[in-house]
Design a protein around this motif. Structure first.
Motif, PDB file in Angstrom:
ATOM      1  N   ARG A  85     -12.923  35.827  75.509  1.00  0.00           N
ATOM      2  CA  ARG A  85     -12.742  34.663  74.648  1.00  0.00           C
ATOM      3  C   ARG A  85     -12.001  35.169  73.419  1.00  0.00           C
ATOM      4  O   ARG A  85     -12.358  36.198  72.853  1.00  0.00           O
ATOM      5  N   CYS A  86     -11.009  34.450  72.990  1.00  0.00           N
ATOM      6  CA  CYS A  86     -10.259  34.887  71.827  1.00  0.00           C
ATOM      7  C   CYS A  86     -10.609  34.059  70.606  1.00  0.00           C
ATOM      8  O   CYS A  86     -10.943  32.878  70.718  1.00  0.00           O
ATOM      9  N   ALA A  87     -10.510  34.700  69.469  1.00  0.00           N
ATOM     10  CA  ALA A  87     -10.858  34.054  68.216  1.00  0.00           C
ATOM     11  C   ALA A  87      -9.797  33.045  67.791  1.00  0.00           C
ATOM     12  O   ALA A  87     -10.098  32.082  67.107  1.00  0.00           O
ATOM     13  N   VAL A  88      -8.563  33.258  68.197  1.00  0.00           N
ATOM     14  CA  VAL A  88      -7.485  32.335  67.830  1.00  0.00           C
ATOM     15  C   VAL A  88      -7.086  31.527  69.044  1.00  0.00           C
ATOM     16  O   VAL A  88      -7.114  32.015  70.169  1.00  0.00           O
ATOM     17  N   GLU A  89      -6.727  30.283  68.811  1.00  0.00           N
ATOM     18  CA  GLU A  89      -6.408  29.397  69.927  1.00  0.00           C
ATOM     19  C   GLU A  89      -4.917  29.182  70.096  1.00  0.00           C
ATOM     20  O   GLU A  89      -4.500  28.369  70.903  1.00  0.00           O
ATOM     21  N   HIS A  90      -4.090  29.886  69.354  1.00  0.00           N
ATOM     22  CA  HIS A  90      -2.642  29.766  69.532  1.00  0.00           C
ATOM     23  C   HIS A  90      -2.113  31.053  70.177  1.00  0.00           C
ATOM     24  O   HIS A  90      -2.839  32.022  70.334  1.00  0.00           O
ATOM     25  N   HIS A  91      -0.853  31.035  70.530  1.00  0.00           N
ATOM     26  CA  HIS A  91      -0.250  32.168  71.229  1.00  0.00           C
ATOM     27  C   HIS A  91      -0.316  33.423  70.357  1.00  0.00           C
ATOM     28  O   HIS A  91       0.004  33.396  69.178  1.00  0.00           O
ATOM     29  N   HIS A  92      -0.752  34.519  70.959  1.00  0.00           N
ATOM     30  CA  HIS A  92      -0.851  35.791  70.244  1.00  0.00           C
ATOM     31  C   HIS A  92      -0.785  36.926  71.264  1.00  0.00           C
ATOM     32  O   HIS A  92      -0.703  36.685  72.460  1.00  0.00           O
ATOM     33  N   HIS A  93      -0.826  38.139  70.769  1.00  0.00           N
ATOM     34  CA  HIS A  93      -0.726  39.328  71.616  1.00  0.00           C
ATOM     35  C   HIS A  93      -1.883  40.268  71.300  1.00  0.00           C
ATOM     36  O   HIS A  93      -2.676  40.005  70.409  1.00  0.00           O
ATOM     37  N   HIS A  94      -1.953  41.379  72.038  1.00  0.00           N
ATOM     38  CA  HIS A  94      -3.081  42.297  71.877  1.00  0.00           C
ATOM     39  C   HIS A  94      -2.632  43.748  71.829  1.00  0.00           C
ATOM     40  O   HIS A  94      -1.676  44.136  72.487  1.00  0.00           O
ATOM     41  N   LEU A  95      -3.371  44.535  71.060  1.00  0.00           N
ATOM     42  CA  LEU A  95      -3.337  45.988  71.109  1.00  0.00           C
ATOM     43  C   LEU A  95      -4.613  46.383  71.829  1.00  0.00           C
ATOM     44  O   LEU A  95      -5.696  45.934  71.443  1.00  0.00           O
ATOM     45  N   LEU A  96      -4.514  47.198  72.861  1.00  0.00           N
ATOM     46  CA  LEU A  96      -5.681  47.558  73.667  1.00  0.00           C
ATOM     47  C   LEU A  96      -5.797  49.076  73.745  1.00  0.00           C
ATOM     48  O   LEU A  96      -4.836  49.758  74.094  1.00  0.00           O
ATOM     49  N   CYS A  97      -6.980  49.605  73.395  1.00  0.00           N
ATOM     50  CA  CYS A  97      -7.215  51.051  73.486  1.00  0.00           C
ATOM     51  C   CYS A  97      -7.415  51.425  74.955  1.00  0.00           C
ATOM     52  O   CYS A  97      -8.278  50.869  75.636  1.00  0.00           O
ATOM     53  N   ARG A  98      -6.623  52.368  75.422  1.00  0.00           N
ATOM     54  CA  ARG A  98      -6.727  52.834  76.814  1.00  0.00           C
ATOM     55  C   ARG A  98      -8.022  53.582  77.069  1.00  0.00           C
ATOM     56  O   ARG A  98      -8.462  53.696  78.200  1.00  0.00           O
ATOM     57  N   CYS A 100     -11.348  53.340  75.067  1.00  0.00           N
ATOM     58  CA  CYS A 100     -12.619  52.628  74.894  1.00  0.00           C
ATOM     59  C   CYS A 100     -12.529  51.127  75.146  1.00  0.00           C
ATOM     60  O   CYS A 100     -13.541  50.451  75.204  1.00  0.00           O
ATOM     61  N   GLY A 101     -11.312  50.593  75.267  1.00  0.00           N
ATOM     62  CA  GLY A 101     -11.153  49.172  75.536  1.00  0.00           C
ATOM     63  C   GLY A 101     -11.137  48.280  74.307  1.00  0.00           C
ATOM     64  O   GLY A 101     -11.012  47.068  74.419  1.00  0.00           O
ATOM     65  N   LYS A 102     -11.240  48.870  73.105  1.00  0.00           N
ATOM     66  CA  LYS A 102     -11.192  48.061  71.883  1.00  0.00           C
ATOM     67  C   LYS A 102      -9.891  47.266  71.868  1.00  0.00           C
ATOM     68  O   LYS A 102      -8.835  47.778  72.223  1.00  0.00           O
ATOM     69  N   THR A 103      -9.980  46.012  71.446  1.00  0.00           N
ATOM     70  CA  THR A 103      -8.814  45.138  71.430  1.00  0.00           C
ATOM     71  C   THR A 103      -8.641  44.517  70.059  1.00  0.00           C
ATOM     72  O   THR A 103      -9.615  44.123  69.423  1.00  0.00           O
ATOM     73  N   VAL A 104      -7.402  44.445  69.620  1.00  0.00           N
ATOM     74  CA  VAL A 104      -7.062  43.812  68.355  1.00  0.00           C
ATOM     75  C   VAL A 104      -6.045  42.711  68.651  1.00  0.00           C
ATOM     76  O   VAL A 104      -5.048  42.952  69.320  1.00  0.00           O
ATOM     77  N   GLU A 105      -6.338  41.503  68.178  1.00  0.00           N
ATOM     78  CA  GLU A 105      -5.392  40.404  68.329  1.00  0.00           C
ATOM     79  C   GLU A 105      -4.346  40.532  67.242  1.00  0.00           C
ATOM     80  O   GLU A 105      -4.671  40.780  66.081  1.00  0.00           O
ATOM     81  N   ILE A 106      -3.068  40.379  67.636  1.00  0.00           N
ATOM     82  CA  ILE A 106      -1.982  40.536  66.665  1.00  0.00           C
ATOM     83  C   ILE A 106      -1.012  39.357  66.748  1.00  0.00           C
ATOM     84  O   ILE A 106      -0.836  38.757  67.800  1.00  0.00           O
ATOM     85  N   GLU A 107      -0.427  39.054  65.629  1.00  0.00           N
ATOM     86  CA  GLU A 107       0.661  38.081  65.546  1.00  0.00           C
ATOM     87  C   GLU A 107       1.953  38.887  65.628  1.00  0.00           C
ATOM     88  O   GLU A 107       2.026  39.994  65.096  1.00  0.00           O
ATOM     89  N   ALA A 108       2.951  38.344  66.285  1.00  0.00           N
ATOM     90  CA  ALA A 108       4.213  39.069  66.431  1.00  0.00           C
ATOM     91  C   ALA A 108       5.385  38.099  66.332  1.00  0.00           C
ATOM     92  O   ALA A 108       6.045  37.795  67.326  1.00  0.00           O
ATOM     93  N   PRO A 109       5.652  37.585  65.127  1.00  0.00           N
ATOM     94  CA  PRO A 109       6.723  36.596  64.982  1.00  0.00           C
ATOM     95  C   PRO A 109       8.086  37.121  65.428  1.00  0.00           C
ATOM     96  O   PRO A 109       8.890  36.364  65.980  1.00  0.00           O
ATOM     97  N   ALA A 110       8.356  38.399  65.235  1.00  0.00           N
ATOM     98  CA  ALA A 110       9.641  38.954  65.664  1.00  0.00           C
ATOM     99  C   ALA A 110       9.767  38.898  67.191  1.00  0.00           C
ATOM    100  O   ALA A 110      10.852  38.618  67.723  1.00  0.00           O
ATOM    101  N   VAL A 111       8.676  39.142  67.903  1.00  0.00           N
ATOM    102  CA  VAL A 111       8.684  39.057  69.365  1.00  0.00           C
ATOM    103  C   VAL A 111       8.931  37.618  69.795  1.00  0.00           C
ATOM    104  O   VAL A 111       9.688  37.355  70.735  1.00  0.00           O
ATOM    105  N   GLU A 112       8.289  36.666  69.119  1.00  0.00           N
ATOM    106  CA  GLU A 112       8.455  35.249  69.456  1.00  0.00           C
ATOM    107  C   GLU A 112       9.915  34.831  69.275  1.00  0.00           C
ATOM    108  O   GLU A 112      10.481  34.156  70.130  1.00  0.00           O
ATOM    109  N   GLN A 113      10.520  35.228  68.174  1.00  0.00           N
ATOM    110  CA  GLN A 113      11.916  34.889  67.907  1.00  0.00           C
ATOM    111  C   GLN A 113      12.834  35.526  68.942  1.00  0.00           C
ATOM    112  O   GLN A 113      13.758  34.886  69.444  1.00  0.00           O
TER     113      GLN A 113
END
Length: 144
Positions: A85-98, A100-113
């Motif tokens: 389940r994600c904390a944000v309900e709009h399009h976003h991306h993730h950083l995932l630790c190979r 321990c599995g820790k995940t960080v939700e990230i915004e990436a406006p440059a990728v979207e553009q």
């Protein structure tokens, strides 16, 4: 890895789906987790909690929740689908630790553009994309 949530979200956002005991158990388990989880890991957690939900039913419920936009789905380093389940309900991306599995939700406006520009330049419409980044989190990097 576990962070309790306020209440399970068994309701579907899109098409109506009967809310069963199994669906509520899966939703409740997902709400208690902070990181992505595989279907088999979630099934094991359900069994440990005494929830009689079959592995096939767990797969089916996760897929319907993902189809309905209630979960983020990505592939881990081994190519296995993992859900959260994600904390944000709009399009976003993730950083995932190979490690321990820790995940960080990230915004990436440059990728979207960039994605919009590439689609436009090549005449594509109704384009969707995913960008997942894998690495080692600060804790795992320090432990090495």
């Amino acid at each position: 890895m576990s962070v309790p949530s306020a209440k399970p979200q068994a309701q579907r956002r899109g098409s109506e789906q009967r809310v069963t005991r199994q669906r509520v158990a899966v939703a409740t388990a997902l709400d208690s987790l902070e990181d992505f989880v595989s279907t088999q890991e979630l099934h094991r957690l359900l069994q440990e909690r005494g929830e009689p939900v079959s592995l096939a039913t767990t797969y089916r419920i996760l897929q319907s929740m993902a189809d309905d936009g209630q979960l983020d789905v990505m592939r881990n380093g081994e190519g296995e689908a993992v859900y959260r389940r994600c904390a944000v309900e709009h399009h976003h991306h993730h950083l995932l630790c190979r490690n321990c599995g820790k995940t960080v939700e990230i915004e990436a406006p440059a990728v979207e553009q960039w994605a919009q520009r590439m689609a436009r330049e090549h005449g594509f419409t109704q384009v969707a994309h995913t960008v997942e980044m894998y690495g080692l989190c600060p804790d795992c990097s320090a432990a090495q």
